[in-house]
Design an enzyme around this catalytic site. Structure first.
Site, PDB file in Angstrom:
ATOM      1  N   THR A   1      39.606   9.743  26.552  1.00  0.00           N
ATOM      2  CA  THR A   1      38.924  10.973  26.163  1.00  0.00           C
ATOM      3  C   THR A   1      37.416  10.758  26.199  1.00  0.00           C
ATOM      4  O   THR A   1      36.911   9.735  25.736  1.00  0.00           O
ATOM      5  CB  THR A   1      39.350  11.430  24.752  1.00  0.00           C
ATOM      6  OG1 THR A   1      40.733  11.797  24.784  1.00  0.00           O
ATOM      7  CG2 THR A   1      38.537  12.625  24.278  1.00  0.00           C
TER       8      THR A   1
ATOM      9  N   PHE B   1      34.021  11.732  24.749  1.00  0.00           N
ATOM     10  CA  PHE B   1      33.407  12.307  23.556  1.00  0.00           C
ATOM     11  C   PHE B   1      31.923  12.532  23.811  1.00  0.00           C
ATOM     12  O   PHE B   1      31.282  11.759  24.522  1.00  0.00           O
ATOM     13  CB  PHE B   1      33.568  11.370  22.353  1.00  0.00           C
ATOM     14  CG  PHE B   1      34.974  11.287  21.832  1.00  0.00           C
ATOM     15  CD1 PHE B   1      35.423  12.144  20.845  1.00  0.00           C
ATOM     16  CD2 PHE B   1      35.858  10.351  22.341  1.00  0.00           C
ATOM     17  CE1 PHE B   1      36.720  12.071  20.361  1.00  0.00           C
ATOM     18  CE2 PHE B   1      37.162  10.270  21.868  1.00  0.00           C
ATOM     19  CZ  PHE B   1      37.597  11.135  20.879  1.00  0.00           C
TER      20      PHE B   1
END
Length: 278
Positions: A178, A180
């Site tokens: 992911t 961020f």
């Protein structure tokens, strides 16, 4: 002391990302503030209740986190001031050690459920899926329910809520990661070795999008992402999110951004920011 917000409760992947950011980038003088939703988190930066927020913006399996990009485009006047990537490993947690086929309900954040879709279909017996605001919240809820409920969350939260680990690494791809971003009210780039994000919409006529994209190709600038999202005003109207290598302090980039602003009916600069490797 810098107040930095994250999607709670403690034990979420966003919390882990915030801890790493404080350790490797911001320094020890940080106060981490927990929020229940990504919307509350970003609004708190916009309202200056906190200095920064760590939010997910893109996953390698499921694509963009739409609430993040939609809010940056439409709801707030905030900028991206940094980004980093975190590898995501999911586990299946329950209050009791039970066979997987006996799990009747599974709880987690929508992104986590989607990232483990193949495991759920393959290993479980068609459980009911319940969406929660975060993976750690799912774990806390499972701790209060019966033994036939399970949560998809980080293995690290199992001990926090007294849960058993029924299965590890249940994400559909080992390369699950992911992206961020750090959300801030100010954008103060200092180097040309940055990434830049913008959002814009163009006139509904042939070649209008091409005119914008061509300038990047002509300048030899690498686009790292392009994505369309509904304008949410009328069916068929879209805005485009673009990430590219370069920084707004570079005169060449600054000129390109001015050109895009002049050619588009909607344009918003989301920030030039460093990419952290932490």
């Amino acid at each position: 002391m810098m107040r930095i917000g994250y999607l709670g409760p403690e034990g979420t992947f966003t919390h882990k990302a915030a801890v790493l950011y404080c350790k490797h980038v911001a320094g020890s003088e940080c106060e981490l503030i927990e929020y229940d939703t990504i919307m509350d988190l970003i609004y708190s930066v916009d309202d200056r209740e906190i200095g920064k927020a760590i939010v997910p913006i893109e996953n390698s399996l499921e694509g963009s986190v739409n609430v993040t990009i939609d809010m940056l485009a439409n709801e707030v006047e905030c900028c991206i001031s940094g980004e980093f990537i975190l590898n995501i490993r999911h586990s299946l947690l329950a209050s009791h050690q039970v066979p997987l086929k006996q799990i009747k309900t599974i709880l987690s954040h929508p992104q986590a459920l989607a990232q483990c879709r193949q495991f759920i279909i393959r290993e479980l017996n068609k459980p009911t899926a319940e969406q929660t605001f975060s993976t750690a919240k799912a774990a806390s809820m499972v701790a209060e329910r019966g033994k036939y409920c399970a949560a998809i969350a980080s293995e690290a939260v199992a001990s926090r809520y007294g849960l058993k680990v029924l299965a590890k690494d249940i994400q559909d791809n080992d390369n699950n990661s992911t992206r961020f971003v750090v959300i801030d009210k100010n954008n103060n780039p200092k180097s040309i070795y940055y990434k830049t994000s913008i959002v814009f919409s163009v006139d509904d006529r042939p070649g209008s999008l091409y005119e914008v994209l061509r300038i990047f190709a002509d300048a030899g600038i690498n686009l790292t992402k392009i994505e369309s999202r509904p304008m949410k005003k009328m069916l068929g109207q879209y805005m485009f999110f673009i990430d590219f290598q370069g920084c707004s302090v570079d005169e060449n980039i600054d000129g390109i951004l001015d050109y895009i602003d002049s050619k588009c009916k909607f344009y918003k600069f989301l920030g030039s920011y460093p990419v952290y490797f932490i």
